[in-house]
Enzyme design. Structure first.
Site, PDB file in Angstrom:
ATOM      1  N   SER A  64     -19.533   0.524 105.530  1.00 19.09           N
ATOM      2  CA  SER A  64     -20.492   0.732 104.437  1.00 19.09           C
ATOM      3  C   SER A  64     -21.291  -0.542 104.200  1.00 19.09           C
ATOM      4  CB  SER A  64     -19.755   1.128 103.148  1.00 19.09           C
ATOM      5  OG  SER A  64     -19.071   2.346 103.315  1.00 19.09           O
ATOM      6  N   ALA A 158     -22.616   5.628 104.405  1.00 17.89           N
ATOM      7  CA  ALA A 158     -22.042   4.542 103.596  1.00 17.89           C
ATOM      8  C   ALA A 158     -21.474   5.115 102.314  1.00 17.89           C
ATOM      9  CB  ALA A 158     -23.124   3.522 103.271  1.00 17.89           C
ATOM     10  N   LYS A 159     -20.338   4.587 101.895  1.00 24.22           N
ATOM     11  CA  LYS A 159     -19.839   4.938 100.566  1.00 24.22           C
ATOM     12  C   LYS A 159     -20.444   3.894  99.632  1.00 24.22           C
ATOM     13  CE  LYS A 159     -15.603   6.310  98.167  1.00 24.22           C
ATOM     14  NZ  LYS A 159     -16.131   7.503  97.517  1.00 24.22           N
ATOM     15  N   ALA A 160     -21.655   4.187  99.217  1.00 23.29           N
ATOM     16  CA  ALA A 160     -22.458   3.207  98.479  1.00 23.29           C
ATOM     17  C   ALA A 160     -22.929   3.817  97.166  1.00 23.29           C
ATOM     18  CB  ALA A 160     -23.657   2.802  99.327  1.00 23.29           C
ATOM     19  N   TYR A 164     -24.588   8.109  95.035  1.00 18.90           N
ATOM     20  CA  TYR A 164     -23.909   8.904  94.001  1.00 18.90           C
ATOM     21  C   TYR A 164     -24.811   9.311  92.847  1.00 18.90           C
ATOM     22  CZ  TYR A 164     -19.549   8.509  96.409  1.00 18.90           C
ATOM     23  OH  TYR A 164     -18.575   8.641  97.365  1.00 18.90           O
TER      24      TYR A 164
END
Ligand code: PMP
Length: 296
Positions: A64, A158-160, A164
């Protein structure tokens, strides 16, 4: 409600290499991560004092950060060790861990190449409320108006934080309309995932799940696919049209937080959590629980 606010808890948080008092783990209001979304994070879980798939989560955090063009100032081993240490330090058994990295405050503008990279790891108690009977009632989900973005428009793997924004909007709308969560379609109109979990369907004993080409290929998703295959179940990863939901019999979500959670309905489509969902719920819990070390 779920206890004190998250800036008002007791304990310590690992912050840029040292432990600080929970309430002092602050960042400046003029931080690039806050204004421009240059923040990546993980959601990790420990069961019975053991962290499930720690290395995989750490690896994803590195990917990420790489996708956002920055380098984490610690090694994988160091970050793994911090997570093991903080569990012990905080005396946690069943817990949620939140490693997180963001660009700091040295400059404030779109470009921030020389800004420092800051990191925290926080962990808090999170018991596993596994009650199959309760869960088997299933969630009631809406279909979100927002779609997962085209992979050409954002680093979608990416867990960004920035990814969200539409999840929160979709979940709030769903809650306000009387649902628990929402299923998001992808940019082409195929079923993608829920706001913080992947999705599976069952038909004639076969699992169908969207191919994760524009969203996270969750660690739980990968685990459940393995568990299903171990049971001899066929798993089809493919494009799924929303109308196909009319023919699916069972549906469930997967995620570190969601674990395996049955779904009762998505908009006008109804499902009956049954044998395969129940089996995978149990298999998943067996998988995450630390195995007793065999006596010598
Ligand atoms: N999609 C999104 C958007 C998520 O936030 C999550 C939770 N991390 C997942 C899928 C599931 O990922 P995992 O199984 O790795 O927790």
């Amino acid at each position: 409600m779920a206890g004190p606010a998250f800036d008002q808890r007791e304990g310590s948080i690992w912050y840029n290499g040292e432990y600080v008092d929970w309430k002092d783990a602050k960042l400046h209001v003029l931080s690039h991560g806050l204004h421009y979304g240059s923040l990546v994070f993980e959601g990790v879980r420990a069961y019975g004092g053991k962290i499930f798939k720690l290395e995989e989560h750490t690896e994803r955090l590195f990917r990420s950060a790489d996708a956002l063009g920055f380098k984490l100032p610690y090694t994988r081993d160091e970050l793994n060790q911090v997570q093991l240490d903080i569990l012990k330090k905080e005396g946690l058994q069943d817990a949620y861990l939140r490693p997180c990295a963001w660009r700091g405050s040295e400059t404030m503008g779109v470009a921030a190449q020389s800004n420092s990279i800051n990191m925290v790891v926080a962990a808090w108690d999170w018991p596993s409320y596994f009650s199959p009977e309760e869960r088997l009632k299933g969630l009631k989900l809406a279909i979100a108006e927002w779609r997962r973005p085209d992979p050409r428009t954002i680093p979608c793997k990416a867990k960004a934080a920035g990814l969200y924004m539409i999840c929160t909007l979709s979940k709030h709308k769903a809650e306000n309309d009387g649902y628990t969560d929402a299923v998001m379609l992808d940019h082409e109109g195929y079923v993608a995932e829920a706001t913080a979990a992947n999705i599976f369907f069952v038909k004639d004993g076969v699992l169908h799940t969207p191919r994760p080409d524009s969203f996270l290929d969750g660690i739980t998703r990968q685990t459940v696919i393995q568990l299903a295959k171990r049971r001899g179940l066929e798993v089809l990863e493919r494009k799924i049209l929303p109308e196909e939901m009319a023919d699916f019999e069972e549906c469930f979500l997967t995620g570190t937080a969601a674990e395996v959670t049955p779904v009762a309905s998505i908009d006008k489509y109804n499902f009956k959590p049954a044998e395969i969902t129940t089996r995978l719920m149990h298999d998943y819990m067996d998988e995450v629980m630390p195995k007793a070390v065999a006596a010598e």
